[in-house]
Design a protein around this motif. Sequence first.
Motif, short mmCIF file in Angstrom:
data_model
loop_
_atom_site.label_atom_id
_atom_site.label_comp_id
_atom_site.label_asym_id
_atom_site.label_seq_id
_atom_site.Cartn_x
_atom_site.Cartn_y
_atom_site.Cartn_z
N PRO A 1 -22.07 18.83 -0.95
CA PRO A 1 -20.70 19.25 -0.63
C PRO A 1 -19.77 18.77 -1.74
O PRO A 1 -19.94 17.68 -2.26
N GLY A 2 -18.83 19.60 -2.13
CA GLY A 2 -17.91 19.21 -3.19
C GLY A 2 -18.47 19.46 -4.58
O GLY A 2 -17.85 19.07 -5.56
N SER A 3 -19.62 20.12 -4.67
CA SER A 3 -20.17 20.41 -5.99
C SER A 3 -20.51 21.89 -6.09
O SER A 3 -20.73 22.56 -5.09
N LEU A 4 -20.49 22.37 -7.32
CA LEU A 4 -20.88 23.75 -7.62
C LEU A 4 -22.01 23.71 -8.62
O LEU A 4 -21.99 22.91 -9.54
N GLU A 5 -22.97 24.58 -8.45
CA GLU A 5 -24.04 24.75 -9.42
C GLU A 5 -24.05 26.23 -9.77
O GLU A 5 -24.56 27.04 -9.00
N LEU A 6 -23.45 26.56 -10.91
CA LEU A 6 -23.30 27.95 -11.31
C LEU A 6 -23.62 28.11 -12.79
O LEU A 6 -23.30 27.24 -13.60
N PHE A 7 -24.24 29.22 -13.15
CA PHE A 7 -24.48 29.58 -14.54
C PHE A 7 -25.18 28.47 -15.32
O PHE A 7 -24.95 28.29 -16.51
N GLY A 8 -26.01 27.69 -14.64
CA GLY A 8 -26.76 26.63 -15.30
C GLY A 8 -26.00 25.34 -15.48
O GLY A 8 -26.51 24.38 -16.06
N GLY A 9 -24.78 25.27 -14.99
CA GLY A 9 -23.96 24.05 -15.11
C GLY A 9 -23.58 23.53 -13.74
O GLY A 9 -23.91 24.12 -12.71
N THR A 10 -22.89 22.39 -13.73
CA THR A 10 -22.46 21.79 -12.46
C THR A 10 -21.00 21.38 -12.55
O THR A 10 -20.49 21.06 -13.62
N ALA A 11 -20.35 21.37 -11.40
CA ALA A 11 -18.97 20.92 -11.31
C ALA A 11 -18.81 20.11 -10.03
O ALA A 11 -19.45 20.40 -9.02
N GLU A 12 -17.97 19.11 -10.10
CA GLU A 12 -17.63 18.30 -8.94
C GLU A 12 -16.16 18.54 -8.59
O GLU A 12 -15.30 18.53 -9.48
N LEU A 13 -15.89 18.74 -7.31
CA LEU A 13 -14.53 18.94 -6.83
C LEU A 13 -14.12 17.70 -6.06
O LEU A 13 -14.91 17.16 -5.29
N ALA A 14 -12.89 17.25 -6.27
CA ALA A 14 -12.43 16.06 -5.56
C ALA A 14 -10.96 16.21 -5.21
O ALA A 14 -10.17 16.74 -6.00
N GLU A 15 -10.61 15.73 -4.03
CA GLU A 15 -9.22 15.76 -3.59
C GLU A 15 -8.54 14.48 -4.02
O GLU A 15 -9.08 13.38 -3.86
#
Length: 168
Positions: free
Chosen positions: A111-125
């Motif tokens: 939860p709070g993460s994306l795995e797209l196009f071979g990369g990753t992102a973390e989302l935080a409030e």
Amino acid sequence: MTTMEIPHEEQAELAKALLDALDPLAAAVRARATGLPAERMWNAEPVEVALSVLSTWKLVDAEVKRLAAVAAATAGSYGASYEQLGAAWGITRQGARKKWPEAVSRPTARPGSLELFGGTAELAENEASGGWRWTATGADGERGEAATGHRTREEAAAHAGAFLAAHG
């Protein structure tokens, strides 16, 4: 499978907005291709000018496809199924899976993460501001983060998804 339609008036407004947006791009593409100064770049045979405009539409088409893939991947990261993606695009579930094979998130994503196009992102409030931020690493190793907080988690995810697509 449903197909979205817009009223004639909205279609006319959309066409005008697209043509207005295309004009400077077409002029820049034509100027680069011909090497002519801006005031002379459209002085050519009508077929040459029309083909320049057509090739510029191809550039726009490629960008629309890229942005649609980002939108599909973002929806998939929030739990949209291929059936839902297909319905939104007016194609079958199988068509959506073929068009955007990486769009639907794997269940292993946190939860709070994306795995797209071979990369990753973390989302935080940000508790203090209530805004959302993101940090990401693209498939090419490029790192990025939100320059400012976003109002919603969805907005932050969309920006992170666009970064990951650009660095996929």
